[in-house]
Design an enzyme around this catalytic site. Structure first.
Site, PDB file in Angstrom:
ATOM      1  CE1 TYR A 247      -4.277   1.628   0.597  1.00  0.00           C
ATOM      2  CE2 TYR A 247      -2.839   3.268   1.593  1.00  0.00           C
ATOM      3  CZ  TYR A 247      -4.071   2.906   1.068  1.00  0.00           C
ATOM      4  OH  TYR A 247      -5.076   3.837   1.003  1.00  0.00           O
ATOM      5  CE1 TYR A 339     -10.154  -0.383   2.220  1.00  0.00           C
ATOM      6  CE2 TYR A 339     -11.729   1.410   2.290  1.00  0.00           C
ATOM      7  CZ  TYR A 339     -10.966   0.524   1.565  1.00  0.00           C
ATOM      8  OH  TYR A 339     -11.009   0.549   0.184  1.00  0.00           O
TER       9      TYR A 339
END
Length: 378
Positions: A247, A339
């Site tokens: 990420y 998340y």
């Protein structure tokens, strides 16, 4: 017509069919053709015998049938099997679909030019007319904001010739090697990964160099059909505990993340990832700058898990974020992560008290569809 007809005949394989109106002139069907490299004012009507572009014709017929099928399902249009000309709405859809296809193809080529790994990136949209995002820039590693140093000047590495050894990088940091002999993750969530760095004596085939090589799987950015925007699916089978992707994005201060977060809340976007392994000074923002992970959707029952990784930067405030598979993932399956997932040793329960300030303001409804769905992304 100013075009030299014979000259353009040579380039039929590169033409783009934008629309088709069936004009019965002496029993001949004519197609409106957009010539590559020429403005639309130079479009010409051509009989099918002149079109040496089977793939473009196939796309055209597919788009036409898709539109008419949707109209039938919605009972908004009664379609006859034989018509003399396409309705303007159908022709307009085919034009937009063809332009979208070209835009997505160019975006796919751009992504594959910029990536730094061997695996391919595909792009697919069979849902709507949405094209490539207008304000997104592909990067392979962190893009630090002014004043933030993501490389701390490390100048030493392990002396191993056969990692892992007693003095290898993870053991020097006080942790065990993160990978087994099959290069699969063997540590529990919350523990850090210390890979060999650019100053280590071991070579590129070292079993302790996994994340730094980039994703080994071909992935597809695709348009979801349930209102979640773009998503990512794997084109290959992924085994349990395998590294899938990093990420990445802009590295900003938590204060700047708070300011941006207020703007993102109003847009319904969630791209801020707190680097809270050791502290909460920095955040990764993948809204404008990022890689494929920018498009990975949330799930309350994800198939990817977050881990903190240290390679050429040992600053505990600035780990790299790696996503590993939590189970076997079939080819064609969508990739997701939670998340709210934490990568730090402090594995607090999912609650408002465990979230960073940038994630507390507006609760975003979750559309993951999992049986255990919490109802909200944050």
């Amino acid at each position: 017509m100013l075009l030299d007809y014979k000259y353009n005949i040579m380039y039929f394989e590169w033409i783009t069919v934008l629309g088709r109106w069936l004009i019965r002139q002496i029993g001949t069907e004519y197609y409106l053709v957009k010539w590559k490299g020429w403005p639309e004012s130079s479009n010409t009507w051509e009989p099918q015998k002149n079109l040496k572009c089977p793939l473009l014709l196939q796309n055209f017929l597919s788009d036409k049938n898709e539109y008419l099928s949707r109209m039938r399902e919605g009972k908004a249009l009664k379609v006859r099997n034989h018509v003399k000309a396409l309705k303007p709405a159908v022709a307009d859809y085919i034009v937009k679909k063809a332009k979208q296809r070209i835009a997505l193809q160019r975006w796919k080529e751009e992504l594959n030019r910029k990536k730094n790994h061997k695996a391919m990136i595909l792009v697919e949209n069979t849902v709507d007319l949405e094209g490539p995002p207008l304000d997104f820039y592909y990067i392979n590693e962190y893009k630090p904001a002014p004043g933030i140093n993501v490389i701390n000047g490390i100048t030493t590495g392990c002396e191993c010739t056969d990692c892992p050894a007693e003095k290898c990088c993870p053991k020097e940091a006080g942790f065990i090697l993160a990978y087994n002999k099959r290069k699969k993750l063997k540590i529990q969530p919350g523990l850090p990964i210390y890979e060999c760095n650019s100053f280590c004596r071991c070579g590129p085939d070292c079993p302790n160099r996994i994340v730094q090589k980039g994703t080994p799987y071909s992935l597809c950015i695709f348009r979801t059909n349930n209102g979640r925007g773009w998503g990512v699916k794997t084109l290959q089978k992924i085994k349990t505990n395998s590294f899938v992707m990093e990420y990445v994005g802009e590295v900003i201060t938590s204060e700047e993340a708070e300011r941006r977060g207020q703007l993102y809340d109003n847009q319904g976007n969630t791209y801020l990832f707190d680097l809270d392994y050791d502290s909460d000074e920095f955040t990764v923002d993948a809204a404008r700058y990022g890689n494929v992970s920018h498009f990975v959707n949330h799930s309350c029952d994800p198939n990817l898990q977050v881990f903190n990784v240290f390679i050429d930067n040992l600053d505990l405030r600035l780990p790299r974020i790696a996503l590993f598979s939590t189970r076997t993932i079939k080819a064609g399956e969508e990739l997701t992560f939670d998340y709210q997932m934490k990568g730090s040793i402090d594995l607090t329960a999912d609650s408002a008290d465990g979230l960073s300030p940038s994630k507390k303001r507006i609760r975003t409804v979750c559309k993951c569809g999992a049986v255990c769905c919490r109802g909200y992304l944050n």
